[in-house]
Enzyme design. Structure first.
Site, PDB file in Angstrom:
ATOM      1  N   ASP A 183      -0.521   9.112   0.260  1.00 31.85           N
ATOM      2  CA  ASP A 183      -0.029  10.482   0.030  1.00 31.85           C
ATOM      3  C   ASP A 183       1.495  10.602  -0.127  1.00 31.85           C
ATOM      4  O   ASP A 183       2.238   9.981   0.636  1.00 31.85           O
ATOM      5  CB  ASP A 183      -0.351  11.384   1.234  1.00 31.85           C
ATOM      6  CG  ASP A 183      -1.752  11.251   1.743  1.00 31.85           C
ATOM      7  OD1 ASP A 183      -2.543  10.524   1.150  1.00 31.85           O
ATOM      8  OD2 ASP A 183      -2.054  11.881   2.773  1.00 31.85           O
TER       9      ASP A 183
ATOM     10  N   ARG B 118      -4.712  17.524  11.298  1.00 32.98           N
ATOM     11  CA  ARG B 118      -3.557  16.766  10.794  1.00 32.98           C
ATOM     12  C   ARG B 118      -2.907  17.427   9.564  1.00 32.98           C
ATOM     13  O   ARG B 118      -3.400  18.398   9.030  1.00 32.98           O
ATOM     14  CB  ARG B 118      -3.980  15.337  10.441  1.00 32.98           C
ATOM     15  CG  ARG B 118      -5.122  15.220   9.447  1.00 32.98           C
ATOM     16  CD  ARG B 118      -5.469  13.746   9.228  1.00 32.98           C
ATOM     17  NE  ARG B 118      -6.568  13.572   8.307  1.00 32.98           N
ATOM     18  CZ  ARG B 118      -7.850  13.510   8.654  1.00 32.98           C
ATOM     19  NH1 ARG B 118      -8.204  13.630   9.919  1.00 32.98           N
ATOM     20  NH2 ARG B 118      -8.790  13.346   7.736  1.00 32.98           N
ATOM     21  N   ASP B 119      -1.803  16.819   9.140  1.00 35.64           N
ATOM     22  CA  ASP B 119      -1.089  17.131   7.892  1.00 35.64           C
ATOM     23  C   ASP B 119      -0.366  18.484   7.920  1.00 35.64           C
ATOM     24  O   ASP B 119      -0.656  19.385   7.110  1.00 35.64           O
ATOM     25  CB  ASP B 119      -2.043  17.044   6.675  1.00 35.64           C
ATOM     26  CG  ASP B 119      -2.831  15.739   6.652  1.00 35.64           C
ATOM     27  OD1 ASP B 119      -2.337  14.756   7.241  1.00 35.64           O
ATOM     28  OD2 ASP B 119      -3.926  15.707   6.066  1.00 35.64           O
TER      29      ASP B 119
ATOM     30  N   TRP C 153       0.798  -1.236   0.000  1.00 34.68           N
ATOM     31  CA  TRP C 153       0.000   0.000   0.000  1.00 34.68           C
ATOM     32  C   TRP C 153       0.827   1.281   0.000  1.00 34.68           C
ATOM     33  O   TRP C 153       1.769   1.420   0.773  1.00 34.68           O
ATOM     34  CB  TRP C 153      -0.893   0.011   1.235  1.00 34.68           C
ATOM     35  CG  TRP C 153      -1.651   1.290   1.412  1.00 34.68           C
ATOM     36  CD1 TRP C 153      -1.274   2.375   2.167  1.00 34.68           C
ATOM     37  CD2 TRP C 153      -2.905   1.639   0.809  1.00 34.68           C
ATOM     38  NE1 TRP C 153      -2.219   3.371   2.069  1.00 34.68           N
ATOM     39  CE2 TRP C 153      -3.232   2.935   1.246  1.00 34.68           C
ATOM     40  CE3 TRP C 153      -3.778   0.976  -0.058  1.00 34.68           C
ATOM     41  CZ2 TRP C 153      -4.404   3.580   0.848  1.00 34.68           C
ATOM     42  CZ3 TRP C 153      -4.948   1.630  -0.450  1.00 34.68           C
ATOM     43  CH2 TRP C 153      -5.244   2.912  -0.001  1.00 34.68           C
ATOM     44  N   MET C 154       0.436   2.231  -0.866  1.00 32.16           N
ATOM     45  CA  MET C 154       0.990   3.588  -0.811  1.00 32.16           C
ATOM     46  C   MET C 154      -0.149   4.595  -0.967  1.00 32.16           C
ATOM     47  O   MET C 154      -1.040   4.379  -1.780  1.00 32.16           O
ATOM     48  CB  MET C 154       1.990   3.799  -1.958  1.00 32.16           C
ATOM     49  CG  MET C 154       2.639   5.177  -1.928  1.00 32.16           C
ATOM     50  SD  MET C 154       3.442   5.595  -3.470  1.00 32.16           S
ATOM     51  CE  MET C 154       2.015   6.013  -4.448  1.00 32.16           C
TER      52      MET C 154
ATOM     53  N   GLN D 254       3.171   7.809   2.329  1.00 29.47           N
ATOM     54  CA  GLN D 254       2.396   7.007   3.259  1.00 29.47           C
ATOM     55  C   GLN D 254       2.433   5.557   2.776  1.00 29.47           C
ATOM     56  O   GLN D 254       2.081   5.273   1.616  1.00 29.47           O
ATOM     57  CB  GLN D 254       0.951   7.525   3.306  1.00 29.47           C
ATOM     58  CG  GLN D 254       0.833   8.926   3.873  1.00 29.47           C
ATOM     59  CD  GLN D 254       0.910   8.935   5.385  1.00 29.47           C
ATOM     60  OE1 GLN D 254      -0.063   8.626   6.058  1.00 29.47           O
ATOM     61  NE2 GLN D 254       2.064   9.273   5.926  1.00 29.47           N
TER      62      GLN D 254
HETATM   63  N1  DQQ Z   1      -3.910  10.487   4.358  1.00 30.81           N
HETATM   64  C1  DQQ Z   1      -3.149  10.511   5.579  1.00 30.81           C
HETATM   65  C2  DQQ Z   1      -3.712  11.642   6.386  1.00 30.81           C
HETATM   66  C3  DQQ Z   1      -4.283  12.519   5.349  1.00 30.81           C
HETATM   67  C4  DQQ Z   1      -4.878  11.538   4.383  1.00 30.81           C
HETATM   68  C5  DQQ Z   1      -3.239   9.178   6.249  1.00 30.81           C
HETATM   69  C6  DQQ Z   1      -5.114  12.107   3.004  1.00 30.81           C
HETATM   70  O1  DQQ Z   1      -2.713  12.269   7.161  1.00 30.81           O
HETATM   71  O2  DQQ Z   1      -5.220  13.419   5.878  1.00 30.81           O
HETATM   72  O3  DQQ Z   1      -2.631   8.176   5.448  1.00 30.81           O
HETATM   73  O4  DQQ Z   1      -5.161  11.095   2.016  1.00 30.81           O
END
Ligand code: DQQ
Length: 468
Positions: free
Chosen positions: A26, A144-145, A23-24, A43
């Site tokens: 962001d 987040r982010d 899995w991939m 990710q």
């Molecule tokens: N993906 C991440 C989050 C983000 C989301 C988790 C966006 O931090 O908000 O994998 O695709």
């Protein structure tokens, strides 16, 4: 080696970045380091093709298109603030120290980690999290982010969030040392009925002479938008909102960084458009887009692919010029066939109401993907409604408005098995996923409906695997 086992998979891209397996999602921590090397974190779940126990995968490149795998950069620490996942974040150069600023879950919080000079290993800050919870009294829909930049008076951080019952927003923080953060106010706020309830993955940067752009991926929209305007007293005064990609289904959670030439480079996650079951069976899920450059063209937000993609070109297959396509005609282009191609075509509409290119087309047209222009709608389109005979995969048509000012339509198309990216008139990007079932769905042709169209020129190239 792990990639080898997928070589015969007809849907697995060969020249777009994706991890060896599983899995991939962001892109994270995009940065060009001082030695010129580009770093792409992402990710990642290396265990199975579904999002779980998320880590930061890592790859490096000298040219933005050929990648080398690096070790996992961040993984959850049992009992730590990121015990349930190291979610999205960014990378910055803190006076020579590579620094990752990311989301710990659960609860959502901001953490930091610093790396060695080669960016091979990262140490988490012992006092993580650096932002533990939302500002007092705020009922948020997410938190987040982080995305960080420097201004003369210190560091600024924007965090994706939303206020319950009101809408998505981006929260702005300030710090002198990246470790102690003060909440200031929203950088920008949206209305739920217009731009959703939660703004994921905000990015904020100056563009052109005096504009600023916030790019975010709002829920439940599921596709990224840009908000462009003036930046005054640390607030974005929005003048224009638009889509970052013409298709609303695959390209998501883009991240933007400025490279050493000063270009704004963007990568995004190309989501699958097939069932979780099919992804499990395939053994992989998620692809990174080609690198794109964002700029202002005649004052408008524009996206194009970076010129480095020319390094991917293999054999030149064909050059055509000055060809008149009759009304309601289809012309198969002999010798241009394949599952990994680059095609550049310039059209001059004369009377054609709908014209463009068909790719991944089977000999009799049972399967085909159309990319073209609809003169009545004054819009470019990508039509994947007949891309596959498999009823379980995504089928739709997406449009983006475009006035053909110079009376020319340039389609710059990249086909990489299940990935199709198209860049139109060097300013609009379309990204989609297709899963043809027929082995002969490799053809390319030109169509013109409702009148004649002129093909001024066309060139096409084969593209080989970047992993050989
Ligand atoms: N993906 C991440 C989050 C983000 C989301 C988790 C966006 O931090 O908000 O994998 O695709």
């Amino acid at each position: 080696m792990e990639r080898k086992k997928f070589e015969a998979d007809p849907h697995r891209p060969i020249y777009h970045f994706l991890p060896p397996a599983n899995w991939m999602n962001d892109p994270n921590g995009l940065i060009q380091w001082e030695d010129g090397i580009y770093h792409l974190f992402f990710q990642y779940n290396p265990d199975f093709p579904q999002p779980a126990n998320i880590r930061w995968g890592h790859a490096v490149s000298k040219d933005l298109v050929h990648w080398q795998d690096y070790p996992i950069a961040l993984a959850p620490t049992p009992g730590g603030p990121d015990k349930d996942g190291c979610w999205t974040g960014c990378a910055i150069n803190d006076n020579g120290t590579p620094t990752l600023i990311y989301t710990g879950v659960f609860p959502e919080c901001v953490c930091i980690a610093t790396g060695d000079e080669k960016l091979l290993t990262f140490q988490k800050y012992e006092k993580n999290p650096v932002i533990a919870k939302p500002p007092e009294g705020m009922e948020v829909t997410g938190f987040r982010d982080p995305y960080v930049w420097r201004e003369p008076d210190g560091w600024y951080l924007v965090l994706g969030s939303g206020i319950k019952g009101k809408g998505g927003l981006a929260l702005l923080y300030h710090s002198k040392d990246l470790r102690n953060w003060d909440y200031l106010h929203p950088l920008c706020e949206g209305k739920e009925e217009e731009t959703g309830f939660m703004w994921e993955c905000p990015n904020f940067f100056p563009i052109g002479d005096d504009k600023y752009v916030l790019i975010t991926s709002p829920l439940p929209l599921g596709y990224p938008i840009y908000l462009m305007g003036k930046y005054k007293e640390h607030r974005l005064l929005v003048e224009k909102i638009g889509k970052v990609d013409g298709c609303e289904h695959s390209f998501y959670a883009p991240q933007i960084f400025r490279d050493r030439k000063g270009r704004l480079i963007m990568f995004g996650w190309l989501r699958e458009m097939r069932s979780a079951e099919a992804q499990k069976e395939a053994g992989w899920s998620g692809v990174m887009s080609l690198p794109r450059q964002i700029s202002l063209k005649e004052g408008e937000f524009a996206v194009d692919v970076v010129p480095e993609v020319e390094k991917l070109r293999g054999k030149r297959l064909k050059i055509l010029s000055n060809l008149e396509l009759k009304g309601d005609s289809f012309l198969q282009i002999e010798n241009v066939k394949g599952e990994a191609l680059e095609i550049i075509a310039h059209f001059r509409p004369i009377e054609g109401k709908s014209f463009g290119i068909a790719v991944r087309r089977s000999e009799k047209g049972e399967e085909e993907t159309l990319i073209g222009y609809d003169a009545n709608k004054k819009a470019v389109f990508v039509d994947i409604s007949r891309s596959s005979l498999d009823d379980s995969v995504g089928k739709t048509i997406c449009f983006a408005n475009l006035e053909l000012k110079a009376n020319i339509l340039i389609l710059h198309i990249f086909i990489d098995r299940s990935v199709i990216e198209a860049f139109i008139n060097n300013k609009i990007a379309f990204s989609t996923r297709v899963y043809p079932t027929r082995r002969d769905s490799l053809g390319v042709g030109l169509f013109s409906k409702g009148g004649k169209t002129e093909l001024e020129k066309l060139e096409a190239y084969e593209i080989g695997s970047i992993w050989k």
